[in-house]
Design an enzyme around this catalytic site. Structure first.
Site, PDB file in Angstrom:
ATOM      1  N   ASN A  11       3.290   3.593  -7.512  1.00 46.57           N
ATOM      2  CA  ASN A  11       2.178   2.648  -7.665  1.00 46.57           C
ATOM      3  C   ASN A  11       1.610   2.369  -6.282  1.00 46.57           C
ATOM      4  OD1 ASN A  11       0.415   0.583  -8.260  1.00 46.57           O
ATOM      5  ND2 ASN A  11       1.997  -0.927  -8.730  1.00 46.57           N
ATOM      6  N   LYS A  13      -0.957   0.722  -5.511  1.00 48.71           N
ATOM      7  CA  LYS A  13      -1.598  -0.598  -5.446  1.00 48.71           C
ATOM      8  C   LYS A  13      -2.977  -0.473  -4.766  1.00 48.71           C
ATOM      9  CE  LYS A  13       2.886  -2.784  -5.758  1.00 48.71           C
ATOM     10  NZ  LYS A  13       3.745  -3.932  -5.411  1.00 48.71           N
ATOM     11  N   HIS A  98       1.698  -5.342 -14.894  1.00 50.58           N
ATOM     12  CA  HIS A  98       2.414  -5.497 -13.624  1.00 50.58           C
ATOM     13  C   HIS A  98       2.442  -6.974 -13.250  1.00 50.58           C
ATOM     14  CE1 HIS A  98       3.390  -5.187  -9.352  1.00 50.58           C
ATOM     15  NE2 HIS A  98       3.832  -3.961  -9.605  1.00 50.58           N
ATOM     16  N   GLU A 100       1.946  -8.483 -10.625  1.00 45.67           N
ATOM     17  CA  GLU A 100       0.811  -8.924  -9.808  1.00 45.67           C
ATOM     18  C   GLU A 100      -0.417  -9.184 -10.679  1.00 45.67           C
ATOM     19  OE1 GLU A 100       2.595  -6.447  -6.032  1.00 45.67           O
ATOM     20  OE2 GLU A 100       0.855  -5.646  -7.109  1.00 45.67           O
ATOM     21  N   GLU A 168      10.804  -4.957 -13.697  1.00 46.99           N
ATOM     22  CA  GLU A 168      10.555  -5.297 -12.305  1.00 46.99           C
ATOM     23  C   GLU A 168      10.759  -6.796 -12.113  1.00 46.99           C
ATOM     24  OE1 GLU A 168       6.434  -4.381 -11.380  1.00 46.99           O
ATOM     25  OE2 GLU A 168       5.859  -5.978 -12.744  1.00 46.99           O
ATOM     26  N   GLY A 174       8.554  -6.140  -3.322  1.00 47.11           N
ATOM     27  CA  GLY A 174       8.039  -6.232  -1.961  1.00 47.11           C
ATOM     28  C   GLY A 174       8.798  -7.165  -1.042  1.00 47.11           C
ATOM     29  N   SER A 214      11.624  -3.107  -5.505  1.00 45.90           N
ATOM     30  CA  SER A 214      12.033  -2.725  -4.149  1.00 45.90           C
ATOM     31  C   SER A 214      13.030  -1.569  -4.143  1.00 45.90           C
ATOM     32  CB  SER A 214      12.628  -3.929  -3.398  1.00 45.90           C
ATOM     33  OG  SER A 214      11.623  -4.864  -3.083  1.00 45.90           O
TER      34      SER A 214
END
Length: 252
Positions: A11, A13, A98, A100, A168, A174, A214
């Site tokens: 991904n 991003k 996701h 985010e 996730e 991250g 991560s």
């Protein structure tokens, strides 16, 4: 239990201009063509690069996906991208839900479900992301949260050919932090059990469940060795071909 071929998905991003994206895609394609690769390889660039990246990797065995799509196929939705548009650009997959997107854009399970329906209708494989926040984990709600997300985010018609699940943990994305191997195993086992209840045992046995918090070269081998972990959804490490390929190799 049947053997599930690992899937390593990158991904990207919101990273990469045209030259960067083409160079990275070319490098990944060279690795796959030099194979045989021990896993299926998917790269998901930003929407601006899907077309060029798909052209770049054509015939290499590398799959290309989008990072999001709208729930309808066309209309007055300024700035959005329809699933059929991604398909038209050469994408075969799309990431949905996701953390985010859920956090920054207020996406709910119902939103993800509607998008997944549209993506399936367009012929895309959806990578549906699930995961708990740090507060939810600290409150002991991890399993109940991901089970609810699983049940409420997947449309009817979901099967192991048109859907991949990615666990996730939000607090690990991250940050460099990861759950313990036992915690990862517990969640993946719970998701496999949820799949058996919702989709049936035969589908659950074939459904790929990726880990996406991560994962990097230094921890990929041990994470990918965990039962019910069928690959990885890779963020930052997917932007460097050597790091990404080290994770692919760790799936052997």
């Amino acid at each position: 239990m049947m053997a599930r071929r690992p899937l390593i998905a990158g991904n990207w991003k919101m990273n990469g201009l045209k030259a960067d994206g083409v160079a990275l895609a070319e490098a990944v394609a060279r690795k796959v063509k030099a194979g045989p690769a021990p896993a299926d390889v998917l790269i998901c660039p930003p929407a601006t690069l899907v077309d060029r990246v798909a052209q770049t990797v054509a015939g290499s065995g590398v799959a290309v996906g989008g990072q999001d799509c709208h729930a309808v196929q066309s209309g007055a939705h300024t700035g959005d991208v329809a699933a059929a548009m991604l398909k038209d650009l050469g994408a075969s997959h799309v990431i949905l839900g996701h953390s985010e997107r859920r956090t920054n854009h207020g996406e709910t399970n119902a939103t993800v479900r509607a998008k997944a329906e549209a993506a399936h209708a367009a012929g895309l494989v959806v990578v549906v992301c699930l995961g708990e926040t740090e507060a939810e984990r600290d409150a002991g709600r991890t399993i109940s949260v991901v089970e609810s997300q699983f049940k409420e985010s997947l449309p009817s018609g979901t099967n192991a050919d048109n859907t991949v699940i990615a666990y996730e943990p939000v607090w690990a994305i991250g940050t460099g932090r990861t759950p313990t191997n036992a915690e990862v195993a517990e969640v993946h086992a719970a998701l496999r059990a949820s799949a058996a209840k919702v989709l049936g045992a035969a589908v659950a046995d074939r459904l790929r469940i990726l880990y996406g918090g991560s994962m990097k070269p230094s921890n990929a081998r041990e994470l990918l060795a965990i039962k019910d972990v069928d690959g990885g959804l890779i963020g930052g490490a997917s932007l460097k071909v050597d790091d990404f390929w080290a994770i692919v190799e760790a799936s052997r």
